[in-house]
Motif scaffolding. Structure first.
Motif, short mmCIF file in Angstrom:
data_model
loop_
_atom_site.label_atom_id
_atom_site.label_comp_id
_atom_site.label_asym_id
_atom_site.label_seq_id
_atom_site.Cartn_x
_atom_site.Cartn_y
_atom_site.Cartn_z
N THR A 74 0.87 -1.17 0.00
CA THR A 74 0.00 0.00 0.00
C THR A 74 0.91 1.23 0.00
O THR A 74 1.78 1.36 0.86
CB THR A 74 -0.92 0.02 1.23
OG1 THR A 74 -1.71 -1.18 1.25
CG2 THR A 74 -1.84 1.23 1.20
N TYR A 75 0.71 2.11 -0.98
CA TYR A 75 1.68 3.18 -1.17
C TYR A 75 1.02 4.52 -1.46
O TYR A 75 -0.08 4.60 -1.98
CB TYR A 75 2.63 2.84 -2.33
CG TYR A 75 1.92 2.58 -3.63
CD1 TYR A 75 1.67 3.61 -4.54
CD2 TYR A 75 1.47 1.30 -3.97
CE1 TYR A 75 1.00 3.39 -5.73
CE2 TYR A 75 0.80 1.06 -5.16
CZ TYR A 75 0.58 2.10 -6.04
OH TYR A 75 -0.09 1.87 -7.20
N ASP A 76 1.71 5.58 -1.07
CA ASP A 76 1.34 6.96 -1.39
C ASP A 76 2.65 7.74 -1.51
O ASP A 76 3.26 8.12 -0.51
CB ASP A 76 0.45 7.55 -0.30
CG ASP A 76 -0.14 8.90 -0.69
OD1 ASP A 76 0.42 9.54 -1.61
OD2 ASP A 76 -1.14 9.31 -0.08
N LEU A 77 3.09 7.93 -2.76
CA LEU A 77 4.39 8.52 -3.04
C LEU A 77 4.23 9.75 -3.91
O LEU A 77 3.54 9.71 -4.93
CB LEU A 77 5.29 7.49 -3.74
CG LEU A 77 6.60 7.99 -4.35
CD1 LEU A 77 7.57 8.47 -3.28
CD2 LEU A 77 7.25 6.88 -5.20
N ALA A 78 4.87 10.84 -3.52
CA ALA A 78 4.86 12.08 -4.31
C ALA A 78 6.29 12.43 -4.69
O ALA A 78 7.18 12.48 -3.82
CB ALA A 78 4.23 13.22 -3.52
N VAL A 79 6.52 12.66 -5.98
CA VAL A 79 7.86 12.97 -6.49
C VAL A 79 7.78 14.21 -7.38
O VAL A 79 6.89 14.31 -8.24
CB VAL A 79 8.44 11.80 -7.30
CG1 VAL A 79 9.84 12.14 -7.82
CG2 VAL A 79 8.49 10.52 -6.45
N PHE A 130 1.78 8.78 -6.90
CA PHE A 130 1.46 7.36 -6.98
C PHE A 130 0.70 6.95 -5.72
O PHE A 130 1.21 7.09 -4.61
CB PHE A 130 2.73 6.52 -7.11
CG PHE A 130 3.67 6.97 -8.21
CD1 PHE A 130 3.49 6.56 -9.52
CD2 PHE A 130 4.74 7.81 -7.92
CE1 PHE A 130 4.36 6.97 -10.53
CE2 PHE A 130 5.61 8.22 -8.92
CZ PHE A 130 5.41 7.80 -10.22
N ARG A 131 -0.51 6.44 -5.93
CA ARG A 131 -1.32 5.98 -4.79
C ARG A 131 -2.04 4.70 -5.18
O ARG A 131 -2.51 4.57 -6.31
CB ARG A 131 -2.37 7.02 -4.40
CG ARG A 131 -1.81 8.35 -3.93
CD ARG A 131 -2.93 9.27 -3.45
NE ARG A 131 -2.43 10.60 -3.10
CZ ARG A 131 -2.30 11.60 -3.92
NH1 ARG A 131 -2.66 11.46 -5.20
NH2 ARG A 131 -1.83 12.76 -3.51
N GLY A 132 -2.10 3.76 -4.22
CA GLY A 132 -2.85 2.53 -4.50
C GLY A 132 -2.26 1.33 -3.80
O GLY A 132 -1.54 1.46 -2.78
N GLN A 133 -2.55 0.16 -4.35
CA GLN A 133 -2.06 -1.09 -3.80
C GLN A 133 -1.53 -1.96 -4.93
O GLN A 133 -2.05 -1.92 -6.05
CB GLN A 133 -3.17 -1.85 -3.05
CG GLN A 133 -3.63 -1.16 -1.77
CD GLN A 133 -4.67 -1.98 -1.02
OE1 GLN A 133 -5.48 -2.67 -1.63
NE2 GLN A 133 -4.63 -1.91 0.30
N GLN A 134 -0.50 -2.76 -4.62
CA GLN A 134 0.09 -3.63 -5.62
C GLN A 134 0.69 -4.85 -4.94
O GLN A 134 1.40 -4.73 -3.93
CB GLN A 134 1.18 -2.89 -6.40
CG GLN A 134 1.90 -3.73 -7.43
CD GLN A 134 0.98 -4.20 -8.55
OE1 GLN A 134 0.14 -3.44 -9.02
NE2 GLN A 134 1.13 -5.45 -8.96
#
Length: 206
Positions: A74-79, A130-134
Motif C-alpha cells: 500500500t503506497y502513497d508517493l509524491a515525487v 502514486f497511490r494505490g495497492q500492488q
C-alpha cells in the motif's frame, strides 16, 4: 594483351560488362550520398550543437508505504522532477508522458502526465503522484522491505518515459523516445532514523 582480352570478353558477354558498369555506377552514387550526408550532419551539428537534456528529482516523500503479510504493498508517493533543455536552438515537445515507480524491479505505481512543450534553455517542473495497492512477488522482496523499513529509507526507482518531437526554427520532426531513470532513497513514513531526501540527478537515455 589485357585490353584485347577485356574487349573479347565484352564482345562474348556484353551483359557482363553492362552489369559491371552499372555496379560501379551504383557504388559511386552510394559513396557520394554517404559522404554528402556525413558532411551535412557535421554542418548541422556545428550549427545546432545538440546537448542531452538533464533531469533532477527535487523531492520525494512517502505518506504511506506498508507491506501486508500477503505481500500487498500500500503506497502513497509524491515525487517532483525538473527537466532542463540546455539547447539554444532546439525546442522539444514531450508527448505520451508517463511516470512509473518501481520497488526491487517490480512496478507498483503508474501516473500519466500531460504533454508539454519545452523551449530553448527552459526548465519544466513535473509532479508525479502514486497511490494505490500492488501485490509484490517473492519472499526476498518482503525480507528486503522489512530491512529497509528498519534502516529508515527505501530504495525506489522512478522512471519517466516520453515520445519527443524536435522543433528547429519552424520545422518539427519526430525525435527519439526519452527515458529518465531516477534512483531514489526515500525516507520511510514516520521513521525517526531516516536520512533526509537529497535532490538526485537522474539518468537520461534514448
Amino acid at each position: 594483351m589485357g585490353s584485347a582480352s577485356r574487349a573479347v570478353s565484352c564482345l562474348c558477354c556484353p551483359c557482363k560488362c553492362l552489369a559491371c558498369g552499372l555496379f560501379s555506377c551504383l557504388c559511386s552514387i552510394l559513396v557520394s550520398v554517404i559522404v554528402t550526408a556525413g558532411v551535412l550532419a557535421l554542418i548541422l551539428y556545428f550549427i545546432f550543437r545538440p546537448q542531452m537534456i538533464t533531469a533532477t528529482a527535487d523531492s520525494a516523500a512517502l505518506s504511506q508505504f506498508s507491506l501486508s503479510p500477503a505481500s500487498t504493498l500500500t503506497y502513497d508517493l509524491a515525487v517532483n522532477l525538473t527537466l532542463h533543455n540546455p539547447n539554444t536552438r532546439v525546442g522539444l515537445y514531450y508527448d505520451s508522458v508517463e511516470s512509473l515507480a518501481f520497488y526491487k524491479d517490480q512496478r507498483f505505481g503508474y501516473d500519466p502526465l500531460d504533454s508539454f512543450y519545452q523551449g530553448t534553455k527552459a526548465s519544466t517542473q513535473l509532479a508525479a503522484d502514486f497511490r494505490g495497492q500492488q501485490l509484490l512477488q517473492g519472499d526476498v522482496t518482503a525480507a528486503e522491505f522489512r530491512q529497509e523499513q528498519t534502516d529508515g529509507n527505501f530504495a525506489i526507482n522512478v522512471d519517466l518515459n516520453a515520445k519527443l518531437r524536435v522543433k528547429v526554427w519552424a520545422f518539427k520532426v519526430r525525435g527519439p523516445n526519452a527515458k529518465v531513470t531516477c534512483k531514489l532513497s526515500v525516507p520511510a513514513p514516520g521513521a525517526t532514523n531516516a536520512s533526509p531526501f537529497q535532490p538526485t540527478d537522474c539518468k537520461v537515455g534514448f
